[in-house]
Design an enzyme around this catalytic site. Structure first.
Site, PDB file in Angstrom:
ATOM      1  N   HIS A 242       0.868  -1.181   0.000  1.00 58.27           N
ATOM      2  CA  HIS A 242       0.000   0.000   0.000  1.00 58.27           C
ATOM      3  C   HIS A 242       0.907   1.234   0.000  1.00 58.27           C
ATOM      4  CE1 HIS A 242      -2.756   2.999   1.786  1.00 58.27           C
ATOM      5  NE2 HIS A 242      -3.752   2.207   1.445  1.00 58.27           N
TER       6      HIS A 242
ATOM      7  N   ASP B 247       3.281  -4.202   8.182  1.00 60.16           N
ATOM      8  CA  ASP B 247       2.060  -3.433   7.994  1.00 60.16           C
ATOM      9  C   ASP B 247       0.902  -4.401   8.247  1.00 60.16           C
ATOM     10  OD1 ASP B 247      -0.256  -2.360   6.983  1.00 60.16           O
ATOM     11  OD2 ASP B 247       0.669  -1.535   5.174  1.00 60.16           O
TER      12      ASP B 247
ATOM     13  N   GLN C 131      -4.241  -5.024   7.113  1.00 62.54           N
ATOM     14  CA  GLN C 131      -5.168  -6.075   6.677  1.00 62.54           C
ATOM     15  C   GLN C 131      -4.948  -7.369   7.445  1.00 62.54           C
ATOM     16  OE1 GLN C 131      -7.591  -5.377   4.646  1.00 62.54           O
ATOM     17  NE2 GLN C 131      -6.854  -3.455   3.763  1.00 62.54           N
TER      18      GLN C 131
ATOM     19  N   LYS D  10     -10.460  -0.767  10.438  1.00 64.78           N
ATOM     20  CA  LYS D  10     -10.610  -1.982   9.631  1.00 64.78           C
ATOM     21  C   LYS D  10     -10.919  -3.188  10.510  1.00 64.78           C
ATOM     22  CE  LYS D  10      -7.192  -0.399   6.231  1.00 64.78           C
ATOM     23  NZ  LYS D  10      -7.919   0.042   5.046  1.00 64.78           N
TER      24      LYS D  10
ATOM     25  N   CYS E 166      -4.633   2.406  -3.866  1.00 61.88           N
ATOM     26  CA  CYS E 166      -3.422   2.849  -3.152  1.00 61.88           C
ATOM     27  C   CYS E 166      -2.249   1.903  -3.350  1.00 61.88           C
ATOM     28  CB  CYS E 166      -3.692   3.039  -1.661  1.00 61.88           C
ATOM     29  SG  CYS E 166      -4.940   4.267  -1.328  1.00 61.88           S
TER      30      CYS E 166
HETATM   31  N1  7TS Z   1      -1.664  -0.636   4.644  1.00 62.28           N
HETATM   32  C1  7TS Z   1      -2.549  -1.474   4.086  1.00 62.28           C
HETATM   33  C2  7TS Z   1      -2.135  -2.874   3.738  1.00 62.28           C
HETATM   34  C3  7TS Z   1      -3.857  -1.033   3.856  1.00 62.28           C
HETATM   35  O1  7TS Z   1      -4.734  -1.869   3.315  1.00 62.28           O
HETATM   36  C4  7TS Z   1      -4.215   0.288   4.194  1.00 62.28           C
HETATM   37  C5  7TS Z   1      -5.576   0.844   3.879  1.00 62.28           C
HETATM   38  C6  7TS Z   1      -3.261   1.101   4.814  1.00 62.28           C
HETATM   39  C7  7TS Z   1      -1.987   0.600   5.009  1.00 62.28           C
HETATM   40  C8  7TS Z   1      -3.557   2.487   5.263  1.00 62.28           C
HETATM   41  O2  7TS Z   1      -4.434   2.461   6.330  1.00 62.28           O
HETATM   42  P1  7TS Z   1      -4.982   3.830   6.958  1.00 62.28           P
HETATM   43  O3  7TS Z   1      -6.033   3.372   7.912  1.00 62.28           O
HETATM   44  O4  7TS Z   1      -3.849   4.495   7.622  1.00 62.28           O
HETATM   45  O5  7TS Z   1      -5.544   4.604   5.811  1.00 62.28           O
HETATM   46  N2  7TS Z   1      -6.194   0.186   2.805  1.00 62.28           N
HETATM   47  C9  7TS Z   1      -7.244   0.566   2.068  1.00 62.28           C
HETATM   48  C10 7TS Z   1      -7.774  -0.207   1.059  1.00 62.28           C
HETATM   49  O6  7TS Z   1      -7.396  -1.299   0.754  1.00 62.28           O
HETATM   50  N3  7TS Z   1      -8.787   0.429   0.503  1.00 62.28           N
HETATM   51  O7  7TS Z   1      -8.908   1.587   1.106  1.00 62.28           O
HETATM   52  C11 7TS Z   1      -7.967   1.700   2.084  1.00 62.28           C
END
Ligand code: 7TS
Length: 417
Positions: free
Chosen positions: A133, A210, A213, A236, A375
Site C-alpha cells: 500500500h 504493515d 489487513q 478496519k 493505493c
Molecule cells: N496498509 C494497508 C495494507 C492497507 O490496506 C491500508 C488501507 C493502509 C496501510 C492504510 O491504512 P490507513 O487506515 O492508515 O488509511 N487500505 C485501504 C484499502 O485497501 N482500501 O482503502 C484503504
C-alpha cells in the site's frame, strides 16, 4: 458448513462456524440493505463500539491524564484500558510498547521519521515489496531521499505471492530495514510473515509489518513473530476511524526521538530545552482521539470474543465460493493466490469494462465494492492493469451477498457487451 478450507494457519483447529445472522444484528449499517463488500477499505462498526463511544461522550467526557475530577479519571481509565486490550491482542511484553496513532499510515510515518531518518546512511538498503500500500511505500521513499538510502522491491509471482527466492537474495545484501504487509490489501495474499521476519532478523534488519489487513483477519503474536514494529488501523477491525496502533519493541522506542512534539509528551520544559515523557507518552503529543481509542478497545474485545480463527475460516469459505463462481464468468480475470492462502479479498477485472464502471453498475444493484488503483500503483503496473475492482469480506458477510455480486457482475457484462 464444510471445514475443508481450513487453512494451514489454523493447523487443523477447525473453528466452530460463525453465527453470521446474529452477528449481523450488531451492525446497524447492514440494515440499509447494502451488500457491503468493501471491508478491506473500512469495516462496519457494531453496537457495542458505538455504545462505548457514546458513553464516553455522554457520561464522562473529559480530557485524559489531566483532570483531578471523576470524569477525567474515568475517561483516563477507559482510555488506558484499551492499551492493555491491545497489548494482550498483540501479545506484546509491555503496555509501554503500544503507541496510539491515527492509523497504520501514521504508525509507519512515525517509524520512518523517528527510527529510519536518524539511523540510515547513504547506500543503506531498505527492502519493500511490490504489493505494498502507498502508506508502506511513500514514507520510505522520503526516507531514501533524505538519507541517501536505497530501496529494493520484492516482486510477486504469477499467483500474486512474494518471490521468496528474491527476498532471500536481497537479505544477503544485509538490509537495514525490511517492511512488508502481513496481508495484501489488493491481492489478499497472506504473506509468510513469520518466516520472512525470522529471515530478515537473522540478516540483521529492523522489521516493520504493515498489519492493516492482517490484524483484523489473522491477528498477530508480536513476540512469537519477532518483528520490531507492527502497525494497524482501528477502522478496519470494527473500530472507528481516527485511532490506530503502533507496536514497537521497547529498546527501539526508548532510543528513538519523538515524532510530534507538544503537550503530553514532555517531562520538563524550560526555555532552553525539553526532556521527554517515558513511553508511550513520548510518542503521543497533544490530545488524542479519546472516544475512538475507547471504541477501538471495545472493537478488539468484540472481534476477539467471536474469535479470529472462526472469522478467518468464514472469510476463506466465502472467498473459495466467490472465486469458483466468478471463474465461470466469461472475460472475468481474477488476481491473487488460492483461497487457502488469502484473506477475504477478491480483486477482479471484467474485460472491456473499466473497474469504475463495474463499481457503478454494482452500486445500482446495492453492491458496494472498491475500484481503482487501491493505493497500490506499483502493483497495478506490475499486474499491467490501470485499476482493479475488489470485493472484500468480513465476519458479517454472507453467501447471499456474494450471490448479489455475481448477479450484478453478469448485468454489468450484459450492459457493456
Ligand atoms: N496498509 C494497508 C495494507 C492497507 O490496506 C491500508 C488501507 C493502509 C496501510 C492504510 O491504512 P490507513 O487506515 O492508515 O488509511 N487500505 C485501504 C484499502 O485497501 N482500501 O482503502 C484503504
Amino acid at each position: 458448513m464444510s471445514t475443508s478450507s481450513s487453512s494451514a494457519l489454523n493447523a487443523g483447529l477447525a473453528a466452530p462456524p460463525l453465527d453470521v445472522e446474529r452477528i449481523r444484528r450488531d451492525f446497524p449499517f447492514l440494515a440499509t440493505g447494502v451488500a457491503y463488500l468493501d471491508s478491506a477499505n473500512t469495516s462496519q462498526r457494531p453496537l457495542p463500539v458505538l455504545a462505548a463511544m457514546d458513553a464516553y461522550h455522554t457520561q464522562f467526557n473529559a480530557n485524559v491524564h489531566r483532570g483531578a475530577y471523576k470524569a477525567s479519571e474515568q475517561a483516563t481509565e477507559r482510555y488506558e484500558a484499551t492499551r492493555e486490550t491491545v497489548r494482550r491482542f498483540l501479545n506484546a511484553r509491555s503496555r509501554r510498547e503500544i503507541i496510539y496513532t491515527r492509523g497504520t499510515t501514521e504508525g509507519i510515518n512515525l517509524v520512518a521519521h523517528s527510527w529510519a531518518r536518524p539511523s540510515l546512511r547513504p547506500g543503506d538498503l531498505m527492502v519493500l515489496t511490490i504489493m505494498e500500500h502507498h502508506s508502506n511505500l511513500v514514507p520510505w521513499q522520503l526516507v531514501a531521499e533524505a538519507t541517501g538510502a536505497r530501496i529494493e522491491y520484492v516482486d510477486i509471482d504469477e499467483g500474486g505471492e512474494l518471490r521468496q527466492d528474491q527476498f532471500r537474495a536481497l537479505l544477503e545484501q544485509e538490509p537495514k530495514l525490511v517492511a512488508f504487509a502481513q496481508v495484501s490489501n489488493n491481492l489478499g495474499t497472506i504473506n509468510p510473515y513469520r518466516e520472512m521476519t525470522a529471515a530478515a532478523k537473522a540478516a540483521g534488519a529492523v522489521v516493520l509489518i504493515d498489519g492493516a489487513q492482517g490484524a483484523p483477519h489473522l491477528g498477530v503474536d508480536v513476540q512469537a513473530t519477532g518483528c520490531d514494529f507492527y502497525a494497524f488501523s482501528g477502522h478496519k477491525i470494527c473500530g472507528p476511524t481516527g485511532a490506530g496502533i503502533l507496536y514497537g519493541r521497547r529498546e527501539l522506542l526508548e532510543a528513538m526521538p519523538p515524532f510530534m512534539a507538544g503537550g503530553d509528551m514532555i517531562k520538563t520544559v524550560t526555555t532552553s530545552g525539553t526532556t521527554f515523557a517515558p513511553l508511550p507518552e513520548k510518542f503521543e503529543a497533544g490530545t488524542q482521539a479519546i472516544a475512538q481509542v475507547i471504541g477501538l478497545g471495545t472493537a478488539i474485545d468484540y472481534v476477539s470474543e467471536i474469535g479470529l480463527a472462526a472469522i478467518h475460516e468464514h472469510e476463506q469459505q466465502l472467498t473459495e465460493y466467490a472465486l469458483e463462481a466468478m471463474s465461470e464468468i466469461d472475460g472475468l480475470r481474477l488476481f491473487g493466490p488460492p483461497a487457502q492462502r488469502r484473506a477475504g479479498v477478491v480483486p477482479f477485472d471484467l474485460a472491456g469494462v473499466h473497474p469504475h464502471d463495474v463499481a457503478t453498475i454494482l452500486d445500482r444493484h446495492g453492491v458496494a465494492v472498491r475500484a481503482g488503483h487501491n493505493c497500490a500503483q506499483p502493483l497495478m503496473r506490475r499486474l499491467d492493469v490501470p485499476a482493479v475492482a475488489r470485493a472484500s469480506f468480513y465476519l458479517y458477510t454472507t453467501r447471499a451477498e456474494v450471490d448479489r455480486l455475481l448477479v450484478a457482475l453478469r448485468d454489468a457484462q450484459r450492459i457493456f457487451a
